[in-house]
Motif scaffolding. Structure first.
Motif, PDB file in Angstrom:
ATOM      1  N   PRO A 155       6.924 -11.112   8.146  1.00 12.44           N
ATOM      2  CA  PRO A 155       6.227 -10.025   8.848  1.00 12.44           C
ATOM      3  C   PRO A 155       4.672  -9.900   8.274  1.00 12.44           C
ATOM      4  N   VAL A 156       3.873  -9.329   9.172  1.00 12.49           N
ATOM      5  CA  VAL A 156       2.563  -8.889   8.761  1.00 12.49           C
ATOM      6  C   VAL A 156       2.631  -7.513   9.065  1.00 12.49           C
ATOM      7  N   SER A 157       1.708  -6.651   8.286  1.00 12.53           N
ATOM      8  CA  SER A 157       1.608  -5.265   8.506  1.00 12.53           C
ATOM      9  C   SER A 157       0.706  -5.183   9.818  1.00 12.53           C
ATOM     10  N   LYS A 158       1.450  -4.344  10.708  1.00  8.13           N
ATOM     11  CA  LYS A 158       0.771  -4.178  11.973  1.00  8.13           C
ATOM     12  C   LYS A 158      -0.671  -3.236  11.852  1.00  8.13           C
ATOM     13  N   ALA A 159      -0.532  -2.440  10.784  1.00  8.32           N
ATOM     14  CA  ALA A 159      -1.649  -1.321  10.663  1.00  8.32           C
ATOM     15  C   ALA A 159      -2.915  -2.252   9.830  1.00  8.32           C
ATOM     16  N   SER A 160      -2.513  -3.121   9.078  1.00 10.39           N
ATOM     17  CA  SER A 160      -3.335  -3.941   8.285  1.00 10.39           C
ATOM     18  C   SER A 160      -4.140  -5.035   9.301  1.00 10.39           C
ATOM     19  N   VAL A 161      -3.225  -5.604  10.121  1.00  8.61           N
ATOM     20  CA  VAL A 161      -3.907  -6.547  10.951  1.00  8.61           C
ATOM     21  C   VAL A 161      -4.649  -6.206  12.130  1.00  8.61           C
ATOM     22  N   GLU A 162      -4.414  -4.809  12.533  1.00 11.83           N
ATOM     23  CA  GLU A 162      -5.218  -4.067  13.367  1.00 11.83           C
ATOM     24  C   GLU A 162      -6.608  -3.708  13.022  1.00 11.83           C
ATOM     25  N   ASP A 207       0.854  -1.362   0.061  1.00 10.83           N
ATOM     26  CA  ASP A 207      -0.029   0.008  -0.080  1.00 10.83           C
ATOM     27  C   ASP A 207       0.639   1.437   0.040  1.00 10.83           C
ATOM     28  N   GLY A 208       2.297   1.008  -0.083  1.00 12.53           N
ATOM     29  CA  GLY A 208       2.999   2.299  -0.321  1.00 12.53           C
ATOM     30  C   GLY A 208       3.569   2.590   0.933  1.00 12.53           C
ATOM     31  N   SER A 209       3.093   2.221   2.279  1.00  8.23           N
ATOM     32  CA  SER A 209       3.555   2.619   3.529  1.00  8.23           C
ATOM     33  C   SER A 209       4.964   1.897   3.936  1.00  8.23           C
ATOM     34  N   ASP A 235      -9.426 -10.823   8.580  1.00  9.11           N
ATOM     35  CA  ASP A 235      -9.540 -10.653   7.095  1.00  9.11           C
ATOM     36  C   ASP A 235      -8.302 -10.210   6.455  1.00  9.11           C
ATOM     37  N   PHE A 236      -7.202  -9.952   6.989  1.00  6.03           N
ATOM     38  CA  PHE A 236      -6.168  -9.501   6.534  1.00  6.03           C
ATOM     39  C   PHE A 236      -5.380 -10.244   5.343  1.00  6.03           C
ATOM     40  N   VAL A 237      -5.720 -11.514   5.260  1.00  2.61           N
ATOM     41  CA  VAL A 237      -5.362 -12.439   4.297  1.00  2.61           C
ATOM     42  C   VAL A 237      -5.991 -12.361   3.067  1.00  2.61           C
ATOM     43  N   LYS A 238      -7.097 -11.748   2.900  1.00  2.00           N
ATOM     44  CA  LYS A 238      -7.828 -11.758   1.743  1.00  2.00           C
ATOM     45  C   LYS A 238      -7.399 -11.136   0.547  1.00  2.00           C
ATOM     46  N   PRO A 239      -7.802 -11.487  -0.637  1.00  2.00           N
ATOM     47  CA  PRO A 239      -7.519 -10.565  -1.962  1.00  2.00           C
ATOM     48  C   PRO A 239      -8.138  -9.321  -1.777  1.00  2.00           C
ATOM     49  N   GLY A 240      -7.625  -8.321  -1.994  1.00  2.00           N
ATOM     50  CA  GLY A 240      -8.113  -6.973  -2.118  1.00  2.00           C
ATOM     51  C   GLY A 240      -7.935  -6.238  -0.570  1.00  2.00           C
ATOM     52  N   VAL A 241      -7.663  -7.141   0.379  1.00  2.00           N
ATOM     53  CA  VAL A 241      -7.415  -6.600   1.539  1.00  2.00           C
ATOM     54  C   VAL A 241      -5.924  -6.805   2.012  1.00  2.00           C
ATOM     55  N   MET A 242      -5.241  -7.847   1.395  1.00  2.00           N
ATOM     56  CA  MET A 242      -4.046  -8.220   2.068  1.00  2.00           C
ATOM     57  C   MET A 242      -2.794  -6.849   1.641  1.00  2.00           C
ATOM     58  N   VAL A 243      -2.207  -6.666   2.499  1.00  2.00           N
ATOM     59  CA  VAL A 243      -1.149  -5.625   2.386  1.00  2.00           C
ATOM     60  C   VAL A 243       0.220  -6.426   2.550  1.00  2.00           C
ATOM     61  N   SER A 244       1.115  -6.617   1.743  1.00  2.00           N
ATOM     62  CA  SER A 244       2.069  -7.651   1.640  1.00  2.00           C
ATOM     63  C   SER A 244       3.575  -6.830   1.409  1.00  2.00           C
ATOM     64  N   ASN A 245       4.642  -7.196   1.912  1.00  2.00           N
ATOM     65  CA  ASN A 245       6.051  -6.750   1.543  1.00  2.00           C
ATOM     66  C   ASN A 245       6.941  -7.344   0.537  1.00  2.00           C
ATOM     67  N   GLY A 246       6.340  -8.410  -0.055  1.00  2.00           N
ATOM     68  CA  GLY A 246       7.094  -9.153  -1.059  1.00  2.00           C
ATOM     69  C   GLY A 246       7.087  -8.717  -2.365  1.00  2.00           C
ATOM     70  N   ALA A 288      10.329  -1.641  11.899  1.00  2.00           N
ATOM     71  CA  ALA A 288      10.950  -2.537  12.895  1.00  2.00           C
ATOM     72  C   ALA A 288       9.634  -2.679  13.880  1.00  2.00           C
ATOM     73  N   ASP A 289       8.878  -1.972  14.151  1.00  2.00           N
ATOM     74  CA  ASP A 289       7.660  -2.133  14.767  1.00  2.00           C
ATOM     75  C   ASP A 289       6.552  -3.005  14.107  1.00  2.00           C
ATOM     76  N   ASP A 290       6.657  -3.294  12.811  1.00  2.00           N
ATOM     77  CA  ASP A 290       6.014  -4.360  12.209  1.00  2.00           C
ATOM     78  C   ASP A 290       6.485  -5.666  12.606  1.00  2.00           C
TER      79      ASP A 290
END
Length: 532
Positions: free
Chosen positions: A180-187, A100-102, A192-203, A106-108
Motif C-alpha cells: 500500500p501507499v498512504s493515500k494522504a501522502s501521495v495526494e 506519521d502515526g495516522s 515526491d512521496f518516495v523521498k527520504p523525509g517525505v515517505m510515509v510507510s507502514n512497515g 481500507a481506503d489506503d
C-alpha cells in the motif's frame, strides 16, 4: 577509602542520569549488500528484487512472507473467503499505523490498487492484480479505476472481489506491487512521496536517507504495530553490483549479507566461511524452448531426443559450480501448495542410457546420423554463462546426433522482444522466475492462449483442458492433482526442455540470527537480528 570512592562513583552516575548524559546503548545495525541501485521505491513501478528487498522493509501488504517463506497475515490480521471463492474480506489490524502515526485504512488499499491498475500510472507489473475483478479491463482503459473490484466496507474492513477462484491470490497480495501507499501522502506530495523525509510507510522500518550508488538507510518505525518485536534499530543497504567488491567487504566484516556473489567463488568461500555460504534453490527455471511451428521441432520425438541428450549434471557442476541444480520439471521444487513437481519420465535414467534412447528416437523420426541432416541454431541472450551452456549443449548434440549446431545471441531486451513478438527460431534459451509461489505461474507459460510467453507456440488441447479444469477447481488437493497431470503431459511432450533450477547465492555473517533459506527468497529484516 574504598567506601568513599564508591560513594563518589555513585554520585557521578546519579549526576550523569540527572543531566541526561548516560552513554546510549549501541545501535543494532544490519549491513545488507543489495546487488544494485534501486531504480524506484514506488510500488507501482518496481520490477526487480533489489527494490523488493527494500520496499518490503518499508511497507507491509495485506499478507507477507514470514522468515521461512510462508504466507502469513501482514497489515490484515485475518480474512474470510466466500463460499463461491470470489469475495475476500480482510480485517485490517486496529493498531496498524503509518509512520506519521495516522491509521492504515481500507481506503489506503483501495487507493493503492486503483492507482496500480489506472493506465495513467503505467505500472510495470499491473498484471499481478489482474485477478481482481475488472483489473485487466481497468488497466487497458476499458473501465474507470473506480470499477476495480475493491471496496472499503469501513475503515478497517476491505472487500476484494476476484474474476474467478484464484487459489494463489494471497501470494499475489504479498508481491511488492500490492504494497500500500498512504493515500494522504501521495495526494499531498505526488511523485515526491518516495523521498527520504517525505515517505510515509507502514512497515517495520522507515526511510531515513538515500545516497544513490552509495547507501540507503532505514530505521526502526516506532509506529509499526509489531515494533516491540523488531530487533534491529537500523538497516543499511549497499547497492553494490560488483560481485568481487561485495565479497571483499563481507570478508572485511563491513557487510553482514551479500546477495548474488559469483558462482566460481563458491568452493573458496566454503573453505573459508563454511555455513556462512548459502546456496538456496529458488523458484526459477532455466530452460530451452523448441519452435514447434516448424520441422523437425514439431515432432515430439525430436524434441524428446534433444532434451534427453543434454547432460544437466555437467551444466550444473561444471558451468555453475554447483550453484544451480539439474532440472527435469518446468515447475521448480519448493512450492508448498504443489509438492514435488512432475518430472520427465527419463529423469531417473542414467545419462548414457538416455543418450542411447535419444539416438533411437531421432532415427525413428528420420533425422541425425544416417537420416536427414540436423541443422540447429541455438539463440540465447548475451551472457558468458549462457554462452557456455549453449556451447556445451551444442557439443552434446554434435556428439550424440552428428548435428550441425550454430549459436546466435542478442542483448537481453532484443532476445526476449524477438521471442515475444513471434519470431521464428529452432531452439531458444529462456528463464522464468516466479511472480508468485504457485505451479500455475510456470505451467501457464505453455497455454496455447499465452501469446506472449509461449515462445515455441506449443498447442495441446489436452494440456489446455487440464489447465482449464485447474482454474475452476477450488479444492486444493484436487487442483494440485490436475496441475500435476498437466505438467506430466508437458514433460512427455517436451515443448520446453527444463535444464536447471536456479539458486540464490547469499553470504550470511555468523552474527546474523533468524535467517532461513527459502525458495521464495524472502528475507525481511524485521525477522533478523545481529549479535554485537
Amino acid at each position: 577509602m574504598g567506601s568513599r570512592i564508591l560513594k563518589l562513583h555513585t554520585a557521578f552516575l546519579l549526576g550523569a542520569v540527572l543531566l541526561g548524559s548516560t552513554p546510549a546503548l549501541a545501535e543494532t545495525v544490519l549491513h545488507r549488500g543489495n546487488a544494485g541501485e534501486p531504480q524506484t521505491l514506488d510500488q507501482a513501478h518496481t520490477s526487480i528484487n533489489i527494490e523488493e528487498f527494500i520496499l518490503k522493509d518499508l511497507y507491509e501488504g495485506l499478507t507477507i512472507y514470514d522468515a521461512s517463506g510462508k504466507i502469513v497475515p501482514g497489515a490484515a490480521e485475518s480474512w474470510t473467503l466466500s463460499d463461491d471463492a470470489l469475495t475476500y474480506t480482510f480485517k485490517l489490524r486496529q493498531d496498524a499505523k503509518w509512520s506519521d502515526g495516522s491509521p492504515v485504512t481500507a481506503d489506503d488499499f483501495v487507493f493503492s490498487f486503483q492507482r496500480v491498475e489506472d493506465p495513467k500510472t503505467a505500472a510495470e507489473y499491473a498484471n499481478i492484480l489482474y485477478p481482481i475483478k475488472n483489473g485487466e479491463k481497468v488497466n487497458k482503459g476499458g473501465l474507470a479505476p473506480a470499477e476495480l473490484g475493491v471496496k472499503a466496507v469501513d475503515a478497517k474492513t476491505l472487500e476484494i472481489k476476484v474474476e474467478r477462484p484464484t487459489p494463489f491470490f494471497l501470494e499475489l497480495l504479498a508481491h511488492q506491487t500490492a504494497l500500500p501507499v498512504s493515500k494522504a501522502s501521495v495526494e499531498k506530495n505526488g511523485a515526491d512521496f518516495v523521498k527520504p523525509g517525505v515517505m510515509v510507510s507502514n512497515g517495520a522500518f522507515k526511510l531515513v536517507s538515500h545516497v544513490p550508488n552509495d547507501n540507503l538507510v532505514v530505521e526502526k518505525n516506532p509506529s509499526y504495530w509489531d515494533a516491540a518485536n523488531v530487533k534491529l534499530d537500523k538497516v543499511v543497504f549497499y547497492p553494490i553490483d560488483d560481485q568481487a567488491a561485495s565479497v571483499r567487504r563481507f570478508e572485511a566484516k563491513e557487510m553482514d549479507l551479500v546477495y548474488n556473489f559469483s558462482a566460481d567463488q563458491i568452493d573458496r568461500l566454503r573453505s573459508s566461511y563454511s555455513d556462512q555460504v548459502h546456496v538456496s534453490p529458488t523458484l526459477a527455471t532455466y530452460y530451452y524452448a523448441f519452435d514447434s511451428r516448424q520441422e523437425p521441432y514439431s515432432d515430439v520425438r525430436v524434441r524428446r531426443a534433444l532434451s534427453m541428450a543434454i547432460d544437466r549434471d555437467f551444466l550444473a557442476k561444471e558451468i555453475y559450480s554447483g550453484s544451480q541444480i539439474p532440472a527435469y520439471s518446468l515447475v521448480p521444487p519448493g512450492i508448498d501448495t504443489y509438492g514435488a513437481p512432475a518430472k520427465a519420465d527419463f529423469a531417473d535414467v542414467s545419462q548414457l542410457d538416455r543418450e542411447d534412447k535419444a539416438i533411437e528416437l531421432m532415427k525413428e523420426a528420420g533425422y541425425g546420423d544416417g537420416g536427414k541432416p540436423l541443422n540447429i541454431e541455438i539463440r540465447y541472450n548475451t551472457n558468458p554463462n549462457h554462452e557456455r551452456v549453449a556451447t556445451a549443449v551444442a557439443d552434446m548434440w554434435k556428439n550424440t546426433f552428428k548435428a550441425k549446431v550454430s549459436l546466435v545471441n542478442l542483448d537481453v531486451s532484443s532476445h526476449y522482444a524477438y521471442l515475444q513478438e513471434g519470431g521464428k527460431f529452432n531452439v531458444a534459451r529462456a528463464g522464468w522466475v516466479a511472480d508468485y509461489a504457485d505451479a500455475e505461474n510456470f505451467l501457464a507459460l505453455n497455454l496455447s492462449t499465452n501469446k506472449t510467453f509461449n515462445y515455441g507456440h506449443y498447442e495441446s488441447p489436452e494440456f489446455d483442458a487440464l489447465m482449464a479444469k485447474s482454474y475452476a477447481e477450488t479444492d486444493p488437493a484436487a487442483r494440485s492433482k490436475l496441475l500435476h497431470e498437466a505438467e506430466t503431459h508437458l514433460m512427455a511432450d517436451q515443448p520446453v526442455a527444463p535444464l536447471l533450477t536456479q539458486a540464490d547465492l547469499w553470504l550470511v555473517s555468523s552474527r546474523v540470527q533468524g535467517w532461513h533459506d527459502n525458495a521464495a527468497n524472502q528475507h525481511l529484516s524485521r525477522f533478523l537480528s545481529v549479535s554485537q
